[in-house]
Design a protein around this motif. Structure first.
Motif, PDB file in Angstrom:
ATOM      1  N   VAL A  74       8.123  -8.231  -4.591  1.00 22.20           N
ATOM      2  CA  VAL A  74       7.033  -7.448  -4.266  1.00 22.20           C
ATOM      3  C   VAL A  74       7.489  -5.872  -4.752  1.00 22.20           C
ATOM      4  O   VAL A  74       6.711  -5.172  -5.445  1.00 22.20           O
ATOM      5  CB  VAL A  74       6.449  -7.320  -3.020  1.00 22.20           C
ATOM      6  CG1 VAL A  74       5.688  -6.235  -2.909  1.00 22.20           C
ATOM      7  CG2 VAL A  74       5.905  -8.845  -2.743  1.00 22.20           C
ATOM      8  N   PHE A  84       0.915  -1.137  -0.061  1.00 25.34           N
ATOM      9  CA  PHE A  84       0.153  -0.051   0.040  1.00 25.34           C
ATOM     10  C   PHE A  84       0.777   1.248   0.002  1.00 25.34           C
ATOM     11  O   PHE A  84       1.747   1.395   0.740  1.00 25.34           O
ATOM     12  CB  PHE A  84      -0.846  -0.085   1.261  1.00 25.34           C
ATOM     13  CG  PHE A  84      -1.979   1.221   1.376  1.00 25.34           C
ATOM     14  CD1 PHE A  84      -3.172   1.003   0.651  1.00 25.34           C
ATOM     15  CD2 PHE A  84      -1.676   2.420   1.939  1.00 25.34           C
ATOM     16  CE1 PHE A  84      -3.921   1.729   0.644  1.00 25.34           C
ATOM     17  CE2 PHE A  84      -2.536   3.171   2.037  1.00 25.34           C
ATOM     18  CZ  PHE A  84      -3.674   3.259   1.238  1.00 25.34           C
ATOM     19  N   PRO A  90      -5.138 -10.794  -1.415  1.00 25.18           N
ATOM     20  CA  PRO A  90      -5.239 -10.302  -0.165  1.00 25.18           C
ATOM     21  C   PRO A  90      -6.020 -10.645   1.003  1.00 25.18           C
ATOM     22  O   PRO A  90      -5.796 -10.386   2.052  1.00 25.18           O
ATOM     23  CB  PRO A  90      -5.418  -8.803  -0.710  1.00 25.18           C
ATOM     24  CG  PRO A  90      -6.227  -8.954  -1.963  1.00 25.18           C
ATOM     25  CD  PRO A  90      -5.623 -10.271  -2.598  1.00 25.18           C
ATOM     26  N   HIS A  91      -7.061 -11.363   0.522  1.00 32.35           N
ATOM     27  CA  HIS A  91      -7.996 -11.982   1.645  1.00 32.35           C
ATOM     28  C   HIS A  91      -7.996 -13.117   1.897  1.00 32.35           C
ATOM     29  O   HIS A  91      -8.634 -13.695   2.680  1.00 32.35           O
ATOM     30  CB  HIS A  91      -9.532 -11.650   0.914  1.00 32.35           C
ATOM     31  CG  HIS A  91      -9.599 -10.201   0.461  1.00 32.35           C
ATOM     32  ND1 HIS A  91     -10.067  -9.390   1.465  1.00 32.35           N
ATOM     33  CD2 HIS A  91      -9.655  -9.551  -0.711  1.00 32.35           C
ATOM     34  CE1 HIS A  91      -9.931  -7.973   0.791  1.00 32.35           C
ATOM     35  NE2 HIS A  91      -9.878  -8.246  -0.714  1.00 32.35           N
ATOM     36  N   THR A 145      -3.556   0.673  -3.174  1.00 32.36           N
ATOM     37  CA  THR A 145      -2.918  -0.655  -3.199  1.00 32.36           C
ATOM     38  C   THR A 145      -2.062  -0.488  -4.655  1.00 32.36           C
ATOM     39  O   THR A 145      -2.877  -0.498  -5.508  1.00 32.36           O
ATOM     40  CB  THR A 145      -3.733  -1.753  -2.856  1.00 32.36           C
ATOM     41  OG1 THR A 145      -4.225  -2.058  -1.709  1.00 32.36           O
ATOM     42  CG2 THR A 145      -2.847  -3.170  -3.030  1.00 32.36           C
ATOM     43  N   GLN A 173      -0.648  -6.463  -5.285  1.00 29.89           N
ATOM     44  CA  GLN A 173      -1.466  -7.387  -4.345  1.00 29.89           C
ATOM     45  C   GLN A 173      -1.621  -8.697  -4.859  1.00 29.89           C
ATOM     46  O   GLN A 173      -1.784  -8.768  -6.260  1.00 29.89           O
ATOM     47  CB  GLN A 173      -2.824  -6.874  -3.914  1.00 29.89           C
ATOM     48  CG  GLN A 173      -3.869  -6.762  -4.899  1.00 29.89           C
ATOM     49  CD  GLN A 173      -5.285  -6.102  -4.277  1.00 29.89           C
ATOM     50  OE1 GLN A 173      -5.258  -6.110  -3.172  1.00 29.89           O
ATOM     51  NE2 GLN A 173      -6.275  -5.922  -5.263  1.00 29.89           N
ATOM     52  N   ARG A 174      -1.693  -9.773  -4.120  1.00 29.99           N
ATOM     53  CA  ARG A 174      -1.932 -11.115  -4.681  1.00 29.99           C
ATOM     54  C   ARG A 174      -2.603 -12.007  -3.502  1.00 29.99           C
ATOM     55  O   ARG A 174      -2.154 -11.942  -2.541  1.00 29.99           O
ATOM     56  CB  ARG A 174      -0.622 -12.029  -4.885  1.00 29.99           C
ATOM     57  CG  ARG A 174      -1.145 -13.214  -5.484  1.00 29.99           C
ATOM     58  CD  ARG A 174       0.075 -14.139  -6.030  1.00 29.99           C
ATOM     59  NE  ARG A 174      -0.127 -15.267  -6.709  1.00 29.99           N
ATOM     60  CZ  ARG A 174       0.862 -16.327  -6.748  1.00 29.99           C
ATOM     61  NH1 ARG A 174       2.071 -15.969  -7.034  1.00 29.99           N
ATOM     62  NH2 ARG A 174       0.476 -17.579  -7.357  1.00 29.99           N
ATOM     63  N   SER A 209      -5.602 -11.814   7.437  1.00 31.31           N
ATOM     64  CA  SER A 209      -5.286 -11.592   6.134  1.00 31.31           C
ATOM     65  C   SER A 209      -4.353 -10.695   5.658  1.00 31.31           C
ATOM     66  O   SER A 209      -4.456  -9.643   6.591  1.00 31.31           O
ATOM     67  CB  SER A 209      -6.512 -11.398   5.189  1.00 31.31           C
ATOM     68  OG  SER A 209      -7.097 -10.270   5.417  1.00 31.31           O
ATOM     69  N   ALA A 210      -3.566 -10.637   4.313  1.00 27.61           N
ATOM     70  CA  ALA A 210      -2.794  -9.172   4.262  1.00 27.61           C
ATOM     71  C   ALA A 210      -3.526  -8.167   4.149  1.00 27.61           C
ATOM     72  O   ALA A 210      -3.200  -7.115   4.461  1.00 27.61           O
ATOM     73  CB  ALA A 210      -2.322  -9.628   2.857  1.00 27.61           C
ATOM     74  N   ALA A 211      -4.862  -8.156   3.787  1.00 26.97           N
ATOM     75  CA  ALA A 211      -5.578  -7.074   3.529  1.00 26.97           C
ATOM     76  C   ALA A 211      -5.833  -6.344   5.118  1.00 26.97           C
ATOM     77  O   ALA A 211      -5.960  -5.010   5.213  1.00 26.97           O
ATOM     78  CB  ALA A 211      -7.021  -7.230   2.841  1.00 26.97           C
ATOM     79  N   THR A 228       5.737  -8.136   7.964  1.00 27.86           N
ATOM     80  CA  THR A 228       4.961  -6.738   7.617  1.00 27.86           C
ATOM     81  C   THR A 228       5.640  -5.610   8.072  1.00 27.86           C
ATOM     82  O   THR A 228       6.482  -5.835   9.372  1.00 27.86           O
ATOM     83  CB  THR A 228       3.617  -7.346   8.652  1.00 27.86           C
ATOM     84  OG1 THR A 228       3.715  -6.751  10.089  1.00 27.86           O
ATOM     85  CG2 THR A 228       3.015  -8.496   8.477  1.00 27.86           C
ATOM     86  N   VAL A 241      -2.980  -4.737   6.361  1.00 25.89           N
ATOM     87  CA  VAL A 241      -2.832  -3.182   5.851  1.00 25.89           C
ATOM     88  C   VAL A 241      -3.636  -2.583   6.524  1.00 25.89           C
ATOM     89  O   VAL A 241      -3.229  -1.238   7.029  1.00 25.89           O
ATOM     90  CB  VAL A 241      -2.962  -3.379   4.360  1.00 25.89           C
ATOM     91  CG1 VAL A 241      -3.109  -1.963   3.919  1.00 25.89           C
ATOM     92  CG2 VAL A 241      -1.900  -4.003   3.686  1.00 25.89           C
TER      93      VAL A 241
END
Length: 225
Positions: free
Chosen positions: A219, A2, A13-14, A7, A10-11, A94-96, A185, A99
């Motif tokens: 990334v 982000f 993200p959920h 964003t 992303q891959r 999750s990654a989302a 992270t 963030v």
């Protein structure tokens, strides 16, 4: 990743992972609503599990995750299963959502809370208190300034080669119980970087360390950085 208000890479993200020590961000933010505590420093800097477990017990265990998920608006973050109430690292995220946690930290909390958490994450020690080297991913792949909270689980109680700091289950197949996880992270400059991985069963910490660090570099390249 982000950056600049959006964003940029992303891959999946959920996709939901077990949190390992990344959940310590929520434990810390929840505690800071009550006040500072000497356990926060070692928990955030050196990923001290004993400190996390004490704050987890004291502040309501899974209720911490439920409270903070509601406050921040996290949709894929949940406490550990009821049969494992003490296993904070079996929380789901999750990654989302991670963030969102960093955006909340950067944009919505009082300045004192923000500086307390980011200050400790900027001083993350190379070695965790369990003697795992936590300078994989962001610290190894990217230049400072960074502030990181790492996560690892499933590699045994001690690394094959203990770190020497010369510088300073929700149960079930979705969370990969029985397989190692390794997460990096953090905030890098003005960017939020979150890379969560579920490793094949039997993967060594050293191999996961190398793979995650390489993935973190990819990334940044994909973002044109």
């Amino acid at each position: 990743m982000f950056a600049h208000g959006k964003t940029v890479v992303q891959r999946a993200p959920h996709r939901v992972f077990r949190s390992a020590s990344v959940i310590k961000l929520l434990i810390a933010l929840d505690q800071l609503e009550r006040g500072d505590d000497p356990l926060l420093g070692p928990m955030l800097r050196s990923s001290d599990d004993g400190a996390a477990s004490e704050l987890w017990r004291r502040n309501g265990r899974g209720a911490i995750v439920t409270r903070m998920a509601r406050r921040i608006g996290l949709t894929e973050t949940a406490p550990p299963p009821v049969e494992r109430p003490g296993f904070w690292g079996y929380s789901a995220l999750s990654a989302a959502d991670v963030v969102k946690v960093y955006r909340y930290l950067l944009e919505d909390v009082p300045a004192g809370t923000r500086e307390k958490v980011l200050g400790e994450l900027r001083r993350a020690t190379r070695c965790g208190t369990d003697h795992f080297d936590q300078y994989f991913g962001i610290p190894r792949a990217l230049r400072r300034p960074w502030a990181v909270k790492q996560g690892w689980s499933g590699f045994g109680d001690a690394p094959g080669r203990p770190c020497l700091d010369g510088a300073v289950p929700v149960l079930g197949p979705a969370l990969g119980i029985g397989r190692p996880v390794l997460h990096t992270t953090g905030v890098v400059g003005d960017k939020i970087v979150v890379v969560l991985t579920l490793q094949p069963a039997g993967t060594s910490f050293a191999n996961a360390y190398r793979q995650l660090t390489a993935l973190t570099r990819e990334v940044f390249r994909a973002a044109g950085e």
